[in-house]
Design a protein around this motif. Structure first.
Motif, mmCIF file in Angstrom:
data_model
loop_
_atom_site.group_PDB
_atom_site.id
_atom_site.type_symbol
_atom_site.label_atom_id
_atom_site.label_comp_id
_atom_site.label_asym_id
_atom_site.label_seq_id
_atom_site.Cartn_x
_atom_site.Cartn_y
_atom_site.Cartn_z
ATOM 1 N N GLY A 56 1.091 -1.825 -7.533
ATOM 2 C CA GLY A 56 1.134 -2.817 -6.475
ATOM 3 C C GLY A 56 1.406 -2.194 -5.123
ATOM 4 O O GLY A 56 2.001 -1.111 -5.033
ATOM 5 N N ILE A 57 0.944 -2.880 -4.066
ATOM 6 C CA ILE A 57 1.156 -2.404 -2.697
ATOM 7 C C ILE A 57 1.568 -3.594 -1.835
ATOM 8 O O ILE A 57 0.819 -4.580 -1.722
ATOM 9 C CB ILE A 57 -0.128 -1.774 -2.107
ATOM 10 C CG1 ILE A 57 -0.604 -0.603 -2.963
ATOM 11 C CG2 ILE A 57 0.107 -1.334 -0.663
ATOM 12 C CD1 ILE A 57 -1.988 -0.089 -2.588
ATOM 13 N N TYR A 58 2.752 -3.497 -1.261
ATOM 14 C CA TYR A 58 3.188 -4.520 -0.306
ATOM 15 C C TYR A 58 2.855 -4.044 1.099
ATOM 16 O O TYR A 58 3.294 -2.980 1.530
ATOM 17 C CB TYR A 58 4.695 -4.767 -0.421
ATOM 18 C CG TYR A 58 5.275 -5.480 0.782
ATOM 19 C CD1 TYR A 58 4.979 -6.821 1.026
ATOM 20 C CD2 TYR A 58 6.094 -4.808 1.683
ATOM 21 C CE1 TYR A 58 5.489 -7.475 2.131
ATOM 22 C CE2 TYR A 58 6.617 -5.457 2.793
ATOM 23 C CZ TYR A 58 6.316 -6.792 3.013
ATOM 24 O OH TYR A 58 6.816 -7.434 4.131
ATOM 25 N N GLU A 59 2.047 -4.828 1.805
ATOM 26 C CA GLU A 59 1.709 -4.524 3.193
ATOM 27 C C GLU A 59 1.387 -5.832 3.925
ATOM 28 O O GLU A 59 0.382 -6.469 3.634
ATOM 29 C CB GLU A 59 0.514 -3.569 3.271
ATOM 30 C CG GLU A 59 0.029 -3.272 4.683
ATOM 31 C CD GLU A 59 1.159 -2.865 5.623
ATOM 32 O OE1 GLU A 59 1.408 -3.618 6.600
ATOM 33 O OE2 GLU A 59 1.790 -1.830 5.380
ATOM 34 N N PRO A 60 2.257 -6.265 4.840
ATOM 35 C CA PRO A 60 2.042 -7.528 5.541
ATOM 36 C C PRO A 60 0.870 -7.512 6.513
ATOM 37 O O PRO A 60 0.345 -8.578 6.870
ATOM 38 C CB PRO A 60 3.371 -7.756 6.275
ATOM 39 C CG PRO A 60 3.985 -6.409 6.401
ATOM 40 C CD PRO A 60 3.545 -5.637 5.192
ATOM 41 N N ASN A 61 0.445 -6.325 6.941
ATOM 42 C CA ASN A 61 -0.677 -6.206 7.875
ATOM 43 C C ASN A 61 -1.984 -6.239 7.078
ATOM 44 O O ASN A 61 -2.392 -5.265 6.461
ATOM 45 C CB ASN A 61 -0.554 -4.905 8.670
ATOM 46 C CG ASN A 61 -1.625 -4.752 9.744
ATOM 47 O OD1 ASN A 61 -2.738 -5.248 9.608
ATOM 48 N ND2 ASN A 61 -1.278 -4.046 10.812
ATOM 49 N N LEU A 83 6.886 -9.300 -0.529
ATOM 50 C CA LEU A 83 7.515 -8.211 -1.262
ATOM 51 C C LEU A 83 8.142 -8.684 -2.575
ATOM 52 O O LEU A 83 7.978 -8.049 -3.621
ATOM 53 C CB LEU A 83 8.568 -7.522 -0.390
ATOM 54 C CG LEU A 83 9.337 -6.347 -1.009
ATOM 55 C CD1 LEU A 83 8.393 -5.295 -1.587
ATOM 56 C CD2 LEU A 83 10.265 -5.721 0.023
ATOM 57 N N ASP A 84 8.860 -9.795 -2.540
ATOM 58 C CA ASP A 84 9.487 -10.317 -3.765
ATOM 59 C C ASP A 84 8.443 -10.631 -4.832
ATOM 60 O O ASP A 84 8.631 -10.298 -6.014
ATOM 61 C CB ASP A 84 10.297 -11.573 -3.446
ATOM 62 C CG ASP A 84 11.585 -11.257 -2.696
ATOM 63 O OD1 ASP A 84 12.396 -10.478 -3.217
ATOM 64 O OD2 ASP A 84 11.765 -11.766 -1.588
ATOM 65 N N LYS A 85 7.364 -11.246 -4.411
ATOM 66 C CA LYS A 85 6.296 -11.599 -5.348
ATOM 67 C C LYS A 85 5.686 -10.350 -5.965
ATOM 68 O O LYS A 85 5.425 -10.295 -7.182
ATOM 69 C CB LYS A 85 5.218 -12.413 -4.634
ATOM 70 C CG LYS A 85 4.118 -12.929 -5.557
ATOM 71 C CD LYS A 85 3.121 -13.780 -4.781
ATOM 72 C CE LYS A 85 2.026 -14.309 -5.706
ATOM 73 N NZ LYS A 85 1.022 -15.114 -4.967
ATOM 74 N N MET A 86 5.465 -9.328 -5.147
ATOM 75 C CA MET A 86 4.894 -8.088 -5.660
ATOM 76 C C MET A 86 5.805 -7.458 -6.708
ATOM 77 O O MET A 86 5.346 -7.049 -7.781
ATOM 78 C CB MET A 86 4.656 -7.100 -4.510
ATOM 79 C CG MET A 86 3.887 -5.834 -4.914
ATOM 80 S SD MET A 86 4.959 -4.475 -5.403
ATOM 81 C CE MET A 86 5.515 -3.887 -3.821
ATOM 82 N N SER A 91 6.293 -5.619 -11.809
ATOM 83 C CA SER A 91 7.376 -4.981 -12.567
ATOM 84 C C SER A 91 7.358 -3.454 -12.480
ATOM 85 O O SER A 91 7.286 -2.750 -13.503
ATOM 86 C CB SER A 91 7.301 -5.400 -14.040
ATOM 87 O OG SER A 91 7.412 -6.788 -14.176
ATOM 88 N N PRO A 92 7.431 -2.886 -11.278
ATOM 89 C CA PRO A 92 7.432 -1.426 -11.164
ATOM 90 C C PRO A 92 8.765 -0.822 -11.609
ATOM 91 O O PRO A 92 9.804 -1.481 -11.571
ATOM 92 C CB PRO A 92 7.216 -1.193 -9.668
ATOM 93 C CG PRO A 92 7.830 -2.399 -9.020
ATOM 94 C CD PRO A 92 7.555 -3.542 -9.964
ATOM 95 N N GLU A 93 8.710 0.413 -12.052
ATOM 96 C CA GLU A 93 9.937 1.163 -12.344
ATOM 97 C C GLU A 93 10.485 1.802 -11.074
ATOM 98 O O GLU A 93 11.676 2.136 -11.002
ATOM 99 C CB GLU A 93 9.647 2.264 -13.359
ATOM 100 C CG GLU A 93 9.204 1.787 -14.724
ATOM 101 C CD GLU A 93 8.788 2.955 -15.595
ATOM 102 O OE1 GLU A 93 9.690 3.687 -16.062
ATOM 103 O OE2 GLU A 93 7.577 3.152 -15.803
#
Length: 366
Positions: A56-61, A83-86, A91-93
Motif C-alpha cells: 500500500g501507498i499513502y499519498e494525499p497528493n 492513512l488509517d484506511k490504508m 495490514s503491513p508489518e
C-alpha cells in the motif's frame, strides 16, 4: 527409550529449521507513507528483490500518485489518500516514511499502536520534542524505529569505524571533519513536491543545517559509540536568499566532546556533490574520499590508499533488505549503530541544539 528421545530431538530440530526457512521466504509486508521525498523511487527500482512486498501507498497528493502510477507501472489500487484506511486494509508489518520530516511523527503515531515497524528517511525528525514522542511510542509498543542514511550504505563509513577500534595504531579520535552537500536542491533539479517542503522551515525544520548536518551527526555518534557531545555551536547563513528566502543554505556545526571535536560542514553551496570525511586520531588519520576510496596514514608510515567494498565489510547497500532482516530477527542492531533509535535521538538533539545556537549566536550545552 533413547531412540525415542533422539527421534523427538530430531523432529524439534526439523520444526525449527522449517520455521526459520518459512520466515526467511515470506516477504515482509511494507507500505509507504508519502512519496514526496526525492528518495522514494528507490523501492520501485528493486523489482528483482523478493524480500519485501509493497502492499500500500499513502499519498494525499493525487497528481503525484498518478505520476508514480504511470512512471513505474503501479496498480492504482495500491494508492490511498486516507492513512488509517490504508493501514487497516493492507495490514503491513512495516511502513516507510517518505514524506516531509515533519510528517514522520504522524507515521509513528499511526503505526506504533498497531505494532507496525517504521523506517524514516534521514533525519529521524528535526525537533527534540517530536523525537521524544516518537521514542516513547516505539518503546511503548515495542516496534523497531529506524532512520535511513545513504552514508549508512558506504563501505568507507564502516571501515573508518573498524579502523578506529585499533587504538594501538590510530589512537583515540581527536577530531573529525565532515563535508556533506551539493549545489542546492533547486540547482540540482529536485522535484517540486520535494523542494516545497525541503525549503520550508516547518516541514523541514531548516535548510542545509537539517538536510546535510544530520549526516555528520549520525556518523560521529557511531564513531564515538553513542556518546553525546558536551556542547554544540553552530553558524548558519543564507547566501542565496533569492532562492531560499525562508531557510539557511550554509551551516557549520562544532561538536565538543571534551576529548574530541567534530566539525560538520553542511552546504547547499558546494560547487559539486560531496559526501566525504576526515577522522584524525592521536597517531594517524583516515580520510574517506567517497563511499569506497580511502587514504590512511600513521606515524612513521607513508600514506596508504585503499578501496573498500560493501561485500567485504558486510555492509548492506539496500536499506529495505536491512529493514526486513531486522524485522525477521536476522539482524540485531548495535545500540549506537547508524540506523538505531538511540543514535538518531542524539542526532536530533544535536540538530535541535545547532538550530538554537545559530539563532542565539551562543554555544548550547547539552
Amino acid at each position: 527409550m533413547q531412540k525415542t528421545i533422539l527421534l523427538i530431538f530430531a523432529f524439534v530440530l526439523f520444526l525449527n529449521y522449517s520455521f526459520a526457512q518459512s520466515q526467511e521466504q515470506i516477504p515482509v509486508r511494507m507500505a509507504m507513507v508519502g512519496l514526496s521525498h526525492g528518495h522514494s523511487p528507490w523501492i520501485f527500482n528493486r523489482k528483482d528483490k523478493t524480500d519485501v512486498d509493497l502492499v500500500g501507498i499513502y499519498e494525499p497528493n493525487r497528481e503525484l500518485s498518478a505520476n508514480y502510477t504511470k512512471r513505474y507501472g503501479l496498480d492504482p489500487k495500491l494508492f490511498y489518500t486516507d492513512l488509517d484506511k490504508m493501514l487497516e486494509e493492507t495490514s503491513p508489518e512495516a511502513v516507510l516514511a517518505f514524506g516531509s520530516i515533519f510528517d514522520h511523527l504522524e507515521a509513528v503515531e499511526k503505526a506504533a499502536p498497531r505494532g507496525i515497524h517504521v523506517m524514516v528517511e534521514k533525519p529521524l525528525t528535526y525537533s527534540l520534542e517530536q523525537a521524544l514522542k516518537m521514542e516513547n511510542l516505539a518503546k511503548k509498543h515495542q516496534i523497531h524505529l529506524l532512520t535511513n542514511f545513504e552514508t549508512s550504505w558506504y563501505a568507507s563509513t564502516e571501515k573508518t569505524y573498524q579502523l578506529f577500534q585499533d587504538t594501538d595504531k590510530f589512537g583515540e579520535i581527536r577530531k573529525a571533519v565532515f563535508h556533506h552537500g551539493h549545489k542546492g536542491p533547486k540547482e540540482i533539479g529536485v522535484g517540486k513536491e520535494f523542494l516545497d517542503w525541503l525549503t520550508d522551515p516547518i516541514q523541514n525544520g531548516g535548510g542545509a543545517l537539517i538536510d546535510f548536518g544530520c549526516y555528520g551527526a549520525n556518523i560521529m555518534t557511531y564513531l564515538m559509540k553513542g556518546r553525546r557531545p558536551v556542547s554544540v555551536t553552530a553558524v548558519t547563513n543564507t547566501f542565496k536568499p533569492e532562492i531560499y528566502p525562508k531557510v539557511d543554505d550554509e551551516a557549520t556545526i562544532i561538536l565538543d566532546y571534551g576529548d574530541a571535536q567534530a566539525i560538520i560542514q553542511a552546504s547547499w553551496n558546494w560547487p559539486f556533490d560531496r559526501k566525504d570525511m576526515e577522522v584524525y586520531g592521536e597517531t594517524g588519520y583516515v580520510i574517506s574520499e567517497d563511499k569506497s576510496r580511502m587514504r590512511l596514514k600513521t606515524w612513521g608510515q607513508d600514506e596508504e590508499r585503499i578501496e573498500v567494498s560493501p561485500k567485504d565489510l558486510g555492509v548492506f547497500v539496500d536499506p529495505f533488505t536491512y529493514f526486513a532482516k531486522v524485522i525477521r530477527g536476522e539482524i540485531k542492531m548495535e545500540k549506537h549503530s547508524l540506523y538505531s533509535l538511540s543514535n538518531n535521538m542524539i542526532v536530533v538533539e544535536i540538530l535541535d541544539a545547532a538550530r538554537k545556537s545559530a539563532a542565539s549566536k551562543q554555544t548550547v550545552f547539552l
